[in-house]
Design a protein around this motif. Structure first.
Motif, short mmCIF file in Angstrom:
data_model
loop_
_atom_site.label_atom_id
_atom_site.label_comp_id
_atom_site.label_asym_id
_atom_site.label_seq_id
_atom_site.Cartn_x
_atom_site.Cartn_y
_atom_site.Cartn_z
N ALA A 367 0.86 -1.19 0.00
CA ALA A 367 0.00 0.00 0.00
C ALA A 367 0.89 1.24 0.00
O ALA A 367 1.96 1.24 -0.62
N MET A 368 0.48 2.29 0.73
CA MET A 368 1.13 3.59 0.59
C MET A 368 2.59 3.60 1.01
O MET A 368 3.36 4.46 0.60
N GLY A 369 3.00 2.64 1.85
CA GLY A 369 4.38 2.58 2.26
C GLY A 369 5.34 2.34 1.11
O GLY A 369 6.54 2.63 1.22
N THR A 647 4.00 10.06 6.88
CA THR A 647 2.66 10.40 7.35
C THR A 647 1.81 9.13 7.33
O THR A 647 2.00 8.26 6.47
N LEU A 648 0.89 9.01 8.27
CA LEU A 648 0.07 7.80 8.35
C LEU A 648 -1.26 8.11 9.01
O LEU A 648 -1.51 9.22 9.48
N GLN A 653 -9.47 6.70 12.22
CA GLN A 653 -9.39 7.55 11.04
C GLN A 653 -9.57 6.71 9.79
O GLN A 653 -9.11 5.57 9.72
N TYR A 654 -10.24 7.29 8.78
CA TYR A 654 -10.24 6.69 7.45
C TYR A 654 -9.95 7.80 6.44
O TYR A 654 -10.75 8.73 6.31
N ASN A 655 -8.84 7.69 5.75
CA ASN A 655 -8.38 8.78 4.90
C ASN A 655 -8.38 10.07 5.74
O ASN A 655 -7.77 10.10 6.80
N ALA A 724 3.99 10.44 11.91
CA ALA A 724 2.97 11.32 12.47
C ALA A 724 1.75 11.29 11.56
O ALA A 724 1.84 10.92 10.38
N TYR A 725 0.60 11.68 12.11
CA TYR A 725 -0.66 11.53 11.39
C TYR A 725 -0.86 12.64 10.35
O TYR A 725 -0.44 13.78 10.53
#
Length: 762
Positions: A367-369, A647-648, A653-655, A724-725
């Protein structure tokens, strides 16, 4: 009992921190799910709604795109899916009286959490030029305003039509049809910010920009590599598939800078054994440094090449191209450089090699990683190289598995939401509708922001989503949006984008997935495509949140009629009245959708789209074969005294939708402004656990961006890395920091320094 929305923003300046957890789901997930659902919907509505999620006669979860098997559980949803449903099916309402009481400037000061908690928007509202707050507007006037601005443009390319991954196939098809009949390919979408790198890499290497596996393939795999992904929070139902694969004998390698509870142990709430004990999932955890994945897979490829009998020579000979150049590049892989790039030990990499060589059927999920780095496209190509070497494309139980986020993000792209459409698609569209689509490429997300900033675009229309909250370089993006003549958002709920407007602004409230959709021809359903290419119906079962809502297809159809007028030969009224008519046209334009309506009627669970590499080992690339690739190995170089930030999401949270202020699995409660730093890195920087720091990103042009007031949390991250978010840290990502080829924002590799600061005042 349904609770009222918060009157004020909660204080987030002193989050509580406990050690991270080592198992996901179980009783805590059930308890949290029921609490959130009760607060938003009440007991009766909760039961009525959740029992229809992801059922064959129900609605598709508005959360992630993970597929369902043919046999469904009674409760076919996860904790975060239930949160997404509860937020949409909430009984809270945002009425015209709300907008009268809250000026736009006040809304801009509120957090995304507060905005989202207010409830469903009930009527269209309009912000006139010079006004300080939204006011009610009729639908007729709203479409007239849209037509005024769009028809006044010097060029159709001054308009931008953005699509979020929630949009149905029918609405997406109509939106791209309207945009092209209007005269532009400016169709940015959320794929530009997430899996664009996957699509770019896979299209070049195997000929189709989608994953090649099914749910059944996961269950049959010998080895599953999960790289740069946190399924416990972002795709929780994937854990059930991993659990089933483990029970059948599969082994799992997790490759990630952070340990994640969901990949350690899964307590399946569907079974008593799962609730009590759970299943250990990961066999080998490779705690890689951020951005080191290409180096890891390159070295693994070298080691496979050096192992006698390890290469599937028949597959390579019969089905691939470019092997010699790739093999030469792989032969240059260096142990010392790889260990430096990855932070791994030689023993860990050798153990991973043993597992790769022992597997006949290997799947790599990501995924995004993997997708949000400068070198993301060559990284994913290197993953494909490993699978090609062992013949793991087009083999049951093997293949590529990019795990998509939003529930129809893949379907929107299939429907033509793309700024660089294939000529064959445009030819079919033009033939079907008698139009002449533009052939020049349009703007993706980053180019759209630049166009707004530079005055090249003047109207911004968003079908769902939270564009301002999701995009990088927050200050630049918000200033760009404020330069627009008109900003329009088709939305169910409030978010940050509604408070960052052009000279004029519209909010057009729409039906959600959970809402019953009745048009002139009767009750309607829409369709979506999941992460593995299965297309199925979605039918809402709740009365709409307001009688003043329009569906997404209806909004597009009415906008098209207002803008294009009688000159358009497209039957927009028919499409609004009967979505089956839209599907009939999709069937004649989009390959794989032949007999669309009939196949849906015959297959209540949906049908699979064709996938040539998976189905017949045919690769529709320029060479007619699967392509090995060779690229220089890249990884981020971090100066002394700096960290590499990713960032994560939090677990609440969703998106960009914030359900709450906790990140239960990581031990964070009551706040989101935290930065996770390895204790030894923090000690070297002189930052105690509980200290506060400003995050300052440093870009290659010497510019800096600052996110103030983050609580430092000592956390077992990879050395030299921090997390961090978002969206709080989007401000740190330069607009020009993007992946080569895909132009995806590089939000997973941001060089930062931490400057100690006082604790923010409440």
């Amino acid at each position: 009992m349904v609770s009222k929305p918060p009157a004020g923003d909660p204080v987030q300046d002193a989050p509580q921190v406990t050690p991270p957890q080592h198992a996901a789901a179980g009783l805590p997930a059930i308890g949290h799910t029921l609490r959130i659902a009760q607060e938003q919907m009440g007991a009766v509505r909760t039961a009525r709604t959740l029992l229809k999620v992801n059922q064959k006669d129900g609605f598709d979860c508005p959360g992630c795109a993970w597929p369902e098997g043919d046999k469904r559980h009674l409760a076919e949803f996860c904790e975060n899916g239930a949160k997404a449903v509860a937020e949409e099916a909430t009984l809270r309402r945002v009425t015209p009286e709300f907008f009268a009481a809250h000026p736009v400037a006040e809304l801009a000061e509120r957090s995304g959490y507060w905005l989202g908690q207010q409830g469903r928007i009930t009527e269209p509202v309009y912000l006139p030029e010079g006004a300080d707050r939204y006011e009610p507007v009729t639908w007729e006037r709203a479409f007239a305003i849209l037509a005024e601005e769009l028809t006044a443009l010097s060029s159709p390319d001054e308009a931008l039509f953005y699509t979020s991954g929630r949009t149905s196939n029918e609405a997406a098809f109509l939106l791209q049809l309207f945009a092209r009949e209007f005269g532009t390919n400016n169709l940015p979408d959320c794929s530009n910010m997430c899996h664009e790198s996957s699509g770019s890499a896979l299209t070049e290497t195997i000929g189709i920009g989608k994953g090649s596996v099914t749910l059944e393939d996961l269950h049959r795999a010998d080895l599953i590599v999960v790289a740069g992904q946190n399924p416990g929070t972002n795709h929780p139902r994937m854990l059930s598939a991993l659990e089933k694969a483990k029970a059948a004998g599969a082994r799992i390698i997790s490759v990630n800078p952070l340990p994640e509870a969901g990949l350690e142990r899964f307590k399946n709430p569907q079974t008593p054994q799962g609730m009590l004990k759970g299943a250990a999932l990961t066999d080998l955890f490779l705690q890689i440094r951020i951005g080191g994945d290409q180096a890891l897979f390159r070295l693994l490829n070298k080691l496979v090449l050096e192992t006698p009998g390890a290469v599937d020579e028949e597959f390579v000979r019969e089905h691939t191209h470019g092997f010699e150049e790739f093999a030469a590049a792989a032969g240059e892989a260096d142990w010392a450089e790889t260990l430096a790039a990855t932070g791994l030990s030689r023993a860990e990499i050798e153990r991973a090699l043993e597992m790769v060589l022992a597997s006949e059927r290997t799947i790599v999920c990501w995924a995004m990683g993997l997708t949000q780095h400068k070198h993301s496209v060559p990284t994913i190509r290197e993953v494909v190289n490993l699978l090609l070497l062992r013949g793991n494309i087009g083999r049951p139980g093997a293949g590529v598995c990019p795990v998509r986020g939003h529930s129809n993000v893949q379907g929107d792209r299939t429907m033509g939401i793309f700024e660089r459409p294939a000529p064959a698609f445009l030819d079919a569209l033009d033939k079907e509708f008698g139009i002449v689509s533009p052939r020049h490429h349009g703007f993706d997300v980053v180019r759209s922001i630049q166009a707004l900033r530079d005055g090249e675009a003047k109207v911004f229309f968003a079908m769902g989503g939270n564009f301002v909250g999701a995009t990088p370089d927050t200050e630049v993006t918000e200033a760009a949006m404020r330069r627009a003549r008109l900003t329009v958002h088709v939305s169910t709920k409030l978010n940050r984008s509604h408070a960052v407007t052009g000279a004029r602004a519209l909010i057009l409230p729409t039906l959600g997935r959970t809402d019953r959709d009745v048009q002139r021809s009767g009750r309607q359903f829409v369709t979506v495509e999941d992460s593995m290419g299965l297309v199925h119906a979605s039918r809402g079962n709740l009365p709409p949140a307001s009688p003043h809502l329009l569906s997404e297809p209806a909004i597009v159809a009415r906008m098209a009629r207002a803008v294009l007028g009688s000159a358009s030969r497209t039957p927009w009224e028919e499409f609004e009245a009967d979505y089956a008519a839209v599907r009939d046209r999709i069937a004649r334009v989009v390959p794989g959708f032949e007999d669309f309506n009939a196949r849906l009627a015959a297959n209540p669970g949906g049908f699979a789209l064709p996938h040539a590499p998976r189905d017949e080992r045919r690769f529709p690339t320029k060479t007619g074969r699967a392509n090995f690739t060779a690229a220089p190995v890249e990884y981020p170089k971090v100066p002394e005294g700096r960290l590499l930030l990713q960032t994560l999401r939090s677990h609440d949270q969703y998106n960009t939708t914030i359900y709450g202020l906790d990140d239960r699995y990581r031990g964070i409660r009551g706040g989101r402004r935290v930065v996770l730093v390895h204790p030894e890195d923090a000690a070297a920087l002189g930052l105690a656990d509980g200290a506060y720091a400003d995050l300052v990103s440093e870009w290659t042009d010497g510019s800096e961006r600052r996110a103030p007031g983050f609580r430092v949390v000592h956390y077992p991250t990879a050395r030299g890395c921090a997390a961090a978010y978002y969206p709080e840290t989007n401000v740190l990502v330069p607009l020009e920091s993007t992946a080569d080829i895909s132009n995806t924002p590089a939000s997973k590799s941001v060089i930062v320094r931490l400057e100690e600061s006082p604790q923010p005042s409440a």
